[in-house]
Structure formats: C-alpha cells, structure tokens
Enzyme design. Sequence first.
Site, mmCIF file in Angstrom:
data_model
loop_
_atom_site.group_PDB
_atom_site.id
_atom_site.type_symbol
_atom_site.label_atom_id
_atom_site.label_comp_id
_atom_site.label_asym_id
_atom_site.label_seq_id
_atom_site.Cartn_x
_atom_site.Cartn_y
_atom_site.Cartn_z
ATOM 1 N N ASN A 142 50.419 34.275 33.149
ATOM 2 C CA ASN A 142 49.276 35.188 33.106
ATOM 3 C C ASN A 142 48.995 35.589 34.552
ATOM 4 O OD1 ASN A 142 46.843 36.465 32.833
ATOM 5 N ND2 ASN A 142 45.824 34.795 31.744
ATOM 6 N N ARG A 192 51.377 37.387 29.418
ATOM 7 C CA ARG A 192 50.145 37.960 28.892
ATOM 8 C C ARG A 192 49.945 39.326 29.550
ATOM 9 N NH1 ARG A 192 44.023 37.069 30.595
ATOM 10 N NH2 ARG A 192 43.110 38.243 28.912
ATOM 11 N N HIS A 237 41.095 40.293 24.115
ATOM 12 C CA HIS A 237 41.070 38.913 23.595
ATOM 13 C C HIS A 237 41.810 38.816 22.251
ATOM 14 C CE1 HIS A 237 37.085 38.102 25.925
ATOM 15 N NE2 HIS A 237 38.111 37.624 26.614
ATOM 16 N N ARG A 261 29.584 40.918 33.682
ATOM 17 C CA ARG A 261 29.626 42.264 33.094
ATOM 18 C C ARG A 261 28.380 42.522 32.267
ATOM 19 N NH1 ARG A 261 35.233 40.962 30.852
ATOM 20 N NH2 ARG A 261 36.610 41.244 32.633
ATOM 21 N N GLU A 296 45.352 30.604 23.522
ATOM 22 C CA GLU A 296 46.053 31.873 23.723
ATOM 23 C C GLU A 296 47.494 31.635 24.174
ATOM 24 O OE1 GLU A 296 42.372 32.911 26.015
ATOM 25 O OE2 GLU A 296 42.921 34.940 25.439
#
Length: 395
Positions: free
Chosen positions: A7, A89, A178, A237, A381
């Site tokens: 990743n 990823r 996601h 965020r 994940e």
Amino acid sequence: MLVLVLNSGSSSLKYQLMNPQTAEVKATGLCERIGIDGKIVHIANGHKTKTDHNMPSHKEAILNVINILTHGDDKVINSIDDIQAIGHRVVHGGEFFDKSVIVDEDVIAKLESIIPLAPLHNPANIMGMKITRELMPTKPNVAVFDTAFHQTMPASSFMYAIPYEDYKDFGIRKYGFHGTSHYYVSNEAQKLLNKEESKIIVCHLGNGSSVCALKDGKSVETSMGLTPLEGLIMGTRSGDLDPTVVTFLMEKKGMTGDEVNNYLNKKSGLLGVSGISSDLREVIEEAEEGNERAIITIEMMTNRIKKYIASYSAILGGVDAICFTAGIGENANLVREKVCENLEFMGIKLDDEKNAIRSGEAREINSDDSKVKIYVIPTNEEYVIAHDTYELVKG
Ligand code: ADP
C-alpha cells in the site's frame, strides 16, 4: 503461496507478506518518511523492530523491505523467489475497473489517465507497481481498487445533480472508497446472518470513514464521493457540507482552490472542530473532562453516522445488520453507543454489556430482542488484496 501486499502512500509504504489460502501473516510493516530520511517498523516472528534506513525514494523502500524479509534476525523467507505475486492497493480505479486486475501496460496507462481524480494517492500507487515490475520482472502484479466494489451502485446513487455533460466529459460522479473493507466486512456479516438475501449497512470508522449500504452483498450506496472527502466527519476531513462554503472561504480568506482542498481534507473534521486532535481517543479524553468543543465534536460525528444509517435503511427498505469496523468502529464503544441511541424505533437495540467488551474477534453486540443485528467485525483489507491476487494468478 505467498503474496506481498503493498500500500504505497506519498511518503510511506505499508507491506504485508501473507499466505492468501490460510490468511497467515508472515510479516507486516511500515516504511515511513520516504524521501526524507527513512524508518521501517517491521513485525515478524512475534516481535517488532524499528530501524533507520536510507530511503530517498520508494524504490529503496521496497528494496529494504525485500532485504528485511530475506535477511537477518527477522527474516521470514529465504529469497525473493518465495514471493509468488504482489498485490497493490490502488485508491482510485475510476469507471475503468469494477474488479481487481493483473497489472500490465494498459492498466498503468488507464490509471495514469485518471490521476486527476486522485492526485495524492494514485501517483504513489502507480509508482509502487512500476518499481515491483522492474525489481521482480517475473512476478505478476495485481491491482486491487478501493473504488471497484462500489461500481455496482445504480446511477440514481452515483450521479450528482449537476449538468449531465460534466459527468460524461469529466467523470464527475460518486465513486466511493474503502471497497475492500466494505466487501470483507459485509461478507463476514452475511456468514453470521446466514441468509442469502440481505440488507446490510457497514460503518467503516477509522481516520478516514465511510458508510456503505449493501443489498444481497452488492454496494448500492456509499458515503464517500468523487474523492474521500464526502460523507462522514473524519479525523481531518469535514465530510458533507454546503458547497457554497468553498466559494465563501475563497472570498473571505482569499484562499485558492488547493488551499481550500487542504483545509477541508487536512484541517477540518475532528481536528478542526475540537481543536484538540484528529485522534478520537484524545477528543474523548477531553470530553470526559468536560471540554465543550470536544463534546460537540463527538455529538456531530456520531449524529452524522446515525443520519446515514437511517437514510440507507430507507433506501434498502429495511436493514438486517449494522456492522462497525476499523479503528473507531472496532474499539470505541462510546461511538457505537451514541450511534445506536434512539434507534430502537427502527428495531436497532444495543446490548450495553456486550458493547463494552473489548475483543479482536467478530462479535454480536445487539440485545436478544433487537430486530436488527449489530456486529463488530474487524476488517482485513490486506486479506482481500492477497486473496484477489491469488485468485487472479493461481492459473
Ligand atoms: P486508518 O483510517 O488510518 O486506517 P484506523 O482504522 O487505524 O485508521 O483508525 C484510527 C482511529 O481509530 C483514530 O481516530 C483512533 O483514535 C481511533 N481509535 C483506535 N482505538 C480507539 C479506542 N480504543 N477508542 C477510541 N478510538 C480509537
């Protein structure tokens, strides 16, 4: 078979060496401060080390990872040949990819063409692929996209109410993120529910957070949008707001587009409202001391999740299970409690004692008379990435 899951971020690289058939993790770690100085946190053989490395670029980072995996006290494989494939990823697959793919020149060209959709993430992801293809030319690389799982959303969910030609010309629409997590968690929930037809809502609550509504295992709605900024209130965020805030900020503070982007992505959310931290644990600690801004922050964040659960239940026409996952979803019982509070009218009833238990296992936390199941399901994940990679390359 062993798959190296990578990743790649702009200055970091997370890695995991995994057997995709058994989900056994041989080693996991994080290269930080790439391009600055370079540190690697490596966990293998039951212990954790933190070492300094010279990493001017991701290439040295990946070379260092291969070296750590194959040499010294923490080695877990004898040589690079023990790695059969690399799973990457990738944050944004645009409308090109609705499932994972083997990386080739065409895939890289398509990803390069949609860099404007994910200018911070996709360049690092592409760089990771180019480097492993160069360093390990005989090994297949697979790209697993955060967006792909949401490509099943109907147009009524993914369209924004702006002139249609801008969707066609520029791809301005909701993509959702996601996806690997929502897929993994909903799949586990479906096993627990033990029914084919299902209506599931997954709340992935971490530093970045999103909600996904799934009908029969397929994503039909999700809270993140064109970028990961839309939706829930996250670590830094803002999530949803009136778009006029953007032009207002530009006028009042003389900010440029990039500055507003940075403000909404890096300075808002839990951090911006509380003025304390983007880390929820610190906000909760302050709220417990009576800090008003911390209390409001938690109230805002949990109310936003509640709104999504209620509206997605309406879209689904009911809900069989609500799942909580990721750092906050798995660990913060206060958040789960506040989100489920007053939802009894929808058949959602939490068991306070079960909710308070800390565990790394998938578990049910609803009361016995709750119509809706409430699950905490640790996400994985990396497993989805390793498994997709295995499925594509095993032939
Ligand atoms: P990322 O999106 O970076 O993968 P994580 O899924 O690791 O993030 O989630 C990070 C968030 O989880 C942080 O806000 C952190 O405060 C929160 N978190 C972790 N443990 C707890 C806990 N015990 N209580 C409350 N929040 C927690």
